[in-house]
Design an enzyme around this catalytic site. Sequence first.
Site, mmCIF file in Angstrom:
data_model
loop_
_atom_site.group_PDB
_atom_site.id
_atom_site.type_symbol
_atom_site.label_atom_id
_atom_site.label_comp_id
_atom_site.label_asym_id
_atom_site.label_seq_id
_atom_site.Cartn_x
_atom_site.Cartn_y
_atom_site.Cartn_z
ATOM 1 N N ASP A 1 0.869 -1.170 0.000
ATOM 2 C CA ASP A 1 0.000 0.000 0.000
ATOM 3 C C ASP A 1 0.911 1.226 0.000
ATOM 4 O OD1 ASP A 1 -3.040 0.610 1.839
ATOM 5 O OD2 ASP A 1 -1.868 2.017 0.660
ATOM 6 N N ASP B 1 -3.609 2.476 -5.267
ATOM 7 C CA ASP B 1 -2.376 2.459 -4.477
ATOM 8 C C ASP B 1 -2.148 1.174 -3.692
ATOM 9 O OD1 ASP B 1 -4.289 2.758 -2.468
ATOM 10 O OD2 ASP B 1 -2.951 3.953 -1.250
ATOM 11 N N GLU B 2 -2.845 0.116 -4.042
ATOM 12 C CA GLU B 2 -2.825 -1.072 -3.195
ATOM 13 C C GLU B 2 -2.983 -2.334 -4.044
ATOM 14 O OE1 GLU B 2 -5.700 -2.554 0.431
ATOM 15 O OE2 GLU B 2 -5.959 -0.581 -0.420
#
Length: 353
Positions: free
Chosen positions: A10, A108-109
């Site tokens: 993340d 973002d992960e």
Amino acid sequence: MKKRIILHFDMDYFFAQIEERENPHFKGKPIVVGADPKGGRGRGVVSTANYEARKFGIKSGMPISKAFKLCPKAIFLPVNMELYQKVSEKIMEIAKKYSPIFGQISLDEAYLDLSFLFHDRRKKEIVWEKAKKLGEKLKKEIFEKERLICTVGIGPNKLVAKIATNQAKPNGLLVITPQKVKSFLAPLDIEEIPGIGPKTAKRLKSLGIRTISQLRKLSKEKLKKMFGKVGERFFEAARGIDREPVLVKEIVKSVGKQITFEKDTRDPKIIFAEFEKIIKAVFQELKEGNFYCKGIVVLCRYFDFETHSKSKTFKKKTKNFKLIKREAEKFLLKFLLKSKKPLRLIGLRLKVS
DNA sequence: AAGTTCTTATTAC
DNA sequence: CTAACGGTAATAAGAACTT
């Protein structure tokens, strides 16, 4: 059931970190990326705040008006989604190279299934050590190529990997081997378990349950009674059990748009003009995704936050713009006639296949 | 009675 | 001065409806 090694990563305070990278003179100052605060009267929320801003109590999802009150001198920036999307693509391209089993969760992960490391049939400690090395390498490559930091969590499944990431933030790396799962989870707050949000946590806390070790004391039957199907998942989660595979692709089941008006309104001119924009945008998505529309959902929120929806399923799936538009507008009109409260929000969602 | 459909609640990002 | 609050999407539960 085969043993697995799952990596989760993340990006730390992603949007705000990108803004820092693009504007080095922001570094060290509180940055809030999100809606326009409009001097404290803005209606939106915070997308991401950097750690300097978090010191003032500002958090993701918080009303921007509250963030403004907490720190009016922070740098408030609009969401530059196109930029974040481009950066995200580069990062995901890097990550994908580390395993063919890759599942992106958001910009973002993502998860990587590293179980292939077990083909090395040496002692298991060595295999987990290799997973850690791989995580370090991933962090390093992202930092060297994109100048952005992230946190990596590694565990025997997605649940443990994700919780490990959250515990290690920011710029961290945490490996939880199967032997350590129980003691790792035991002291953590129940809200660390994905799926236990504020409402569920409140109900559990009313029984005196705050930590995962306390949650473990509840029987499967009790949890099932209280929370239904997800209750059984909480039972397993408390024990670090999770069988969810790392999925490469997700099936889209619906597409939609909603907007909150600048000011609450009952003016049909304004409302239907906005709704037309929504319909066109959603229809565009239908076209781009090459979907069929199986049904529609129209939603409205009145000024007092009371929210309603009207939905219908079509007899036959369709791509007929006129038909969809007519049905959607019919529903919106009903909302306007049903109550004379001003509207705060309107939206349209298409069930697709 | 069983199978859909509709509506709301909750969660995550 | 109670209750601050986006947009997108998924899932589940229970009610309401068809068949």
